[in-house]
Design a protein around this motif. Structure first.
Motif, PDB file in Angstrom:
ATOM      1  N   GLN A 165      -8.355   5.016   0.212  1.00  0.00           N
ATOM      2  CA  GLN A 165      -9.305   3.953   0.536  1.00  0.00           C
ATOM      3  C   GLN A 165      -8.747   2.604   0.080  1.00  0.00           C
ATOM      4  O   GLN A 165      -8.832   1.612   0.805  1.00  0.00           O
ATOM      5  CB  GLN A 165     -10.658   4.213  -0.150  1.00  0.00           C
ATOM      6  CG  GLN A 165     -11.553   5.201   0.569  1.00  0.00           C
ATOM      7  CD  GLN A 165     -12.294   4.563   1.731  1.00  0.00           C
ATOM      8  OE1 GLN A 165     -11.904   3.506   2.227  1.00  0.00           O
ATOM      9  NE2 GLN A 165     -13.358   5.202   2.174  1.00  0.00           N
ATOM     10  N   ARG A 166      -8.179   2.575  -1.131  1.00  0.00           N
ATOM     11  CA  ARG A 166      -7.580   1.332  -1.617  1.00  0.00           C
ATOM     12  C   ARG A 166      -6.429   0.896  -0.726  1.00  0.00           C
ATOM     13  O   ARG A 166      -6.281  -0.287  -0.406  1.00  0.00           O
ATOM     14  CB  ARG A 166      -7.087   1.520  -3.051  1.00  0.00           C
ATOM     15  CG  ARG A 166      -8.201   1.563  -4.098  1.00  0.00           C
ATOM     16  CD  ARG A 166      -7.648   1.929  -5.463  1.00  0.00           C
ATOM     17  NE  ARG A 166      -6.618   0.993  -5.898  1.00  0.00           N
ATOM     18  CZ  ARG A 166      -5.778   1.222  -6.914  1.00  0.00           C
ATOM     19  NH1 ARG A 166      -5.858   2.368  -7.581  1.00  0.00           N
ATOM     20  NH2 ARG A 166      -4.869   0.325  -7.253  1.00  0.00           N
ATOM     21  N   SER A 195       0.798  -1.231   0.000  1.00  0.00           N
ATOM     22  CA  SER A 195       0.000   0.000   0.000  1.00  0.00           C
ATOM     23  C   SER A 195       0.829   1.278   0.000  1.00  0.00           C
ATOM     24  O   SER A 195       0.274   2.370  -0.131  1.00  0.00           O
ATOM     25  CB  SER A 195      -0.910   0.014   1.237  1.00  0.00           C
ATOM     26  OG  SER A 195      -0.137   0.004   2.422  1.00  0.00           O
ATOM     27  N   GLN A 251      -7.736  -0.591   2.486  1.00  0.00           N
ATOM     28  CA  GLN A 251      -8.269  -1.933   2.290  1.00  0.00           C
ATOM     29  C   GLN A 251      -7.147  -2.971   2.212  1.00  0.00           C
ATOM     30  O   GLN A 251      -7.290  -4.100   2.671  1.00  0.00           O
ATOM     31  CB  GLN A 251      -9.107  -1.983   1.007  1.00  0.00           C
ATOM     32  CG  GLN A 251     -10.429  -1.226   1.104  1.00  0.00           C
ATOM     33  CD  GLN A 251     -11.104  -1.072  -0.243  1.00  0.00           C
ATOM     34  OE1 GLN A 251     -10.568  -1.488  -1.271  1.00  0.00           O
ATOM     35  NE2 GLN A 251     -12.286  -0.462  -0.246  1.00  0.00           N
ATOM     36  N   LEU A 258       0.468   3.483  -3.129  1.00  0.00           N
ATOM     37  CA  LEU A 258      -0.876   4.056  -3.210  1.00  0.00           C
ATOM     38  C   LEU A 258      -1.008   5.265  -2.288  1.00  0.00           C
ATOM     39  O   LEU A 258      -1.619   6.277  -2.640  1.00  0.00           O
ATOM     40  CB  LEU A 258      -1.917   2.998  -2.837  1.00  0.00           C
ATOM     41  CG  LEU A 258      -2.193   1.917  -3.886  1.00  0.00           C
ATOM     42  CD1 LEU A 258      -3.119   0.856  -3.303  1.00  0.00           C
ATOM     43  CD2 LEU A 258      -2.805   2.532  -5.139  1.00  0.00           C
ATOM     44  N   GLN A 270      -9.854   8.174  -2.955  1.00  0.00           N
ATOM     45  CA  GLN A 270      -9.989   6.862  -3.591  1.00  0.00           C
ATOM     46  C   GLN A 270      -8.711   6.037  -3.431  1.00  0.00           C
ATOM     47  O   GLN A 270      -8.759   4.841  -3.124  1.00  0.00           O
ATOM     48  CB  GLN A 270     -10.323   7.047  -5.080  1.00  0.00           C
ATOM     49  CG  GLN A 270     -11.712   7.583  -5.339  1.00  0.00           C
ATOM     50  CD  GLN A 270     -11.937   7.925  -6.801  1.00  0.00           C
ATOM     51  OE1 GLN A 270     -11.000   7.947  -7.597  1.00  0.00           O
ATOM     52  NE2 GLN A 270     -13.191   8.194  -7.163  1.00  0.00           N
TER      53      GLN A 270
END
Length: 338
Positions: free
Chosen positions: A304-305, A280, A308, A283, A301
């Motif tokens: 959020q990815r 992550s 997760q 990201l 967005q």
């Protein structure tokens, strides 16, 4: 055994030698139902079982029981020794080899197995000690001659300062002593400039010190110089990891210097170097880039990815941490809003 039984046994053996292990095991069970006519047939079965996943421990225990029933059986003793060596239990391997040393029929095979195990290791003080133990048992004939030759060769190598420096550097890397390891490896590489193992070890030590550029340089050289090394896959994995972290470092520096386009370029490069799809970090960085461009929707967005994939990485980005705190507060106020 009747001719029909011998024919079936040959078919079972053919299955085993051709690699159809599960089928061979089933055929052995159907033919003998666990009751073997002699030690050698039982040995065949337990050697087969050792090759099946998850069956090594059962095979080892059964071979030890077989040795109790047929003491002195050469094949059984040798197989027990081989398995003990494979299990990194040399003391247990040596006992059956010592017993076979007193058996004229098994002496040569026992000497060959023991000496092969010693000489396959890196030369060290420990391997010299093992050779001396071997020579205390095999103290005559061709077995002694081979052992003496190996001992003289290893002692000469250990007397070489360049080899000693190599040993020390590799040992320090294995022990995780990074600063001392780098210093020792520098000395060793001056004496052994084309040694792929030393280059790979230096790459590993530099990686542990977060010197990613240096790690990449040494790992690339190790792979180029030693493509046949058993450590190549490890070096390739370390190389990918360090390229990733180097890209992440470059991202952070570019973003700190307000080079947004450069940061995005590096983060995307890092994302391409990620070891798996659950990473992550890139990201989060791309979310930082989006936020720096005042594109909060895109940043959210991306974050959020990242959340997760890995909920433990919020501390990496202050913006991400602040956004995550906002999300938590929102959830407490309006549980169904997201």
């Amino acid at each position: 055994m009747k001719p029909e039984g011998r024919q079936k046994l040959q078919q079972v053996r053919l299955l085993a030698t051709s690699g159809h292990l599960a089928e061979a095991k089933s055929a052995y069970n159907a033919l003998f139902n666990g009751v073997f006519p002699d030690a050698n047939t039982a040995l065949e079965y337990w050697r087969l079982l050792e090759r099946l996943p998850g069956q090594e421990e059962v095979a080892y225990q059964q071979l030890q029981a077989l040795e109790q029933r047929y003491p002195g059986n050469i094949g059984v003793e040798l197989q027990i020794a081989r398995m003990a060596f494979d299990r990194h239990q040399p003391a247990l391997a040596v006992e059956p080899l010592k017993r076979l040393a007193n058996n004229n029929a098994g002496r040569d095979a026992a000497a060959e197995l023991w000496l092969q195990q010693i000489t396959s290791q890196p030369v060290s003080d420990a391997s010299v000690t093992q050779l001396k133990a071997y020579l205390a048992v095999f103290n005559e004939g061709d077995a002694q001659k081979k052992g003496q030759e190996a001992l003289a060769s290893q002692q000469a190598l250990l007397a070489d300062p360049a080899y000693r420096a190599r040993m020390r550097g590799l040992a320090l890397v294995d022990a995780g002593a990074n600063a001392n390891a780098i210093e020792a490896l520098n000395v060793a590489l001056k004496a052994n400039p084309n040694d792929a193992e030393l280059m790979g070890a230096m790459g590993q030590a530099q990686a542990r010190a977060d010197n990613h550029a240096a790690a990449i340089l040494w790992l690339e050289r190790a792979i180029q110089v030693g493509p046949e090394s058993t450590r190549v896959s490890k070096w390739q994995s370390l190389l990918q990891t360090n390229r990733y972290w180097q890209a992440i470092d470059q991202d952070d520096k570019a973003l700190a210097q307000h080079d947004i386009d450069g940061a995005e370029r590096y983060y995307r490069a890092a994302q391409a170097q990620a070891l798996d799809a659950t990473d992550s970090y890139a990201l989060i960085g791309l979310g930082d880039v989006a936020m720096a461009r005042n594109n909060s929707q895109s940043a959210e967005q991306l974050w959020q990815r990242a959340l997760q994939l890995d909920s433990s990485t919020a501390a990496i980005s202050p913006r991400f941490a602040a956004w995550r705190g906002f999300i938590r507060r929102s959830r407490r106020r309006t549980p169904c809003s997201l």
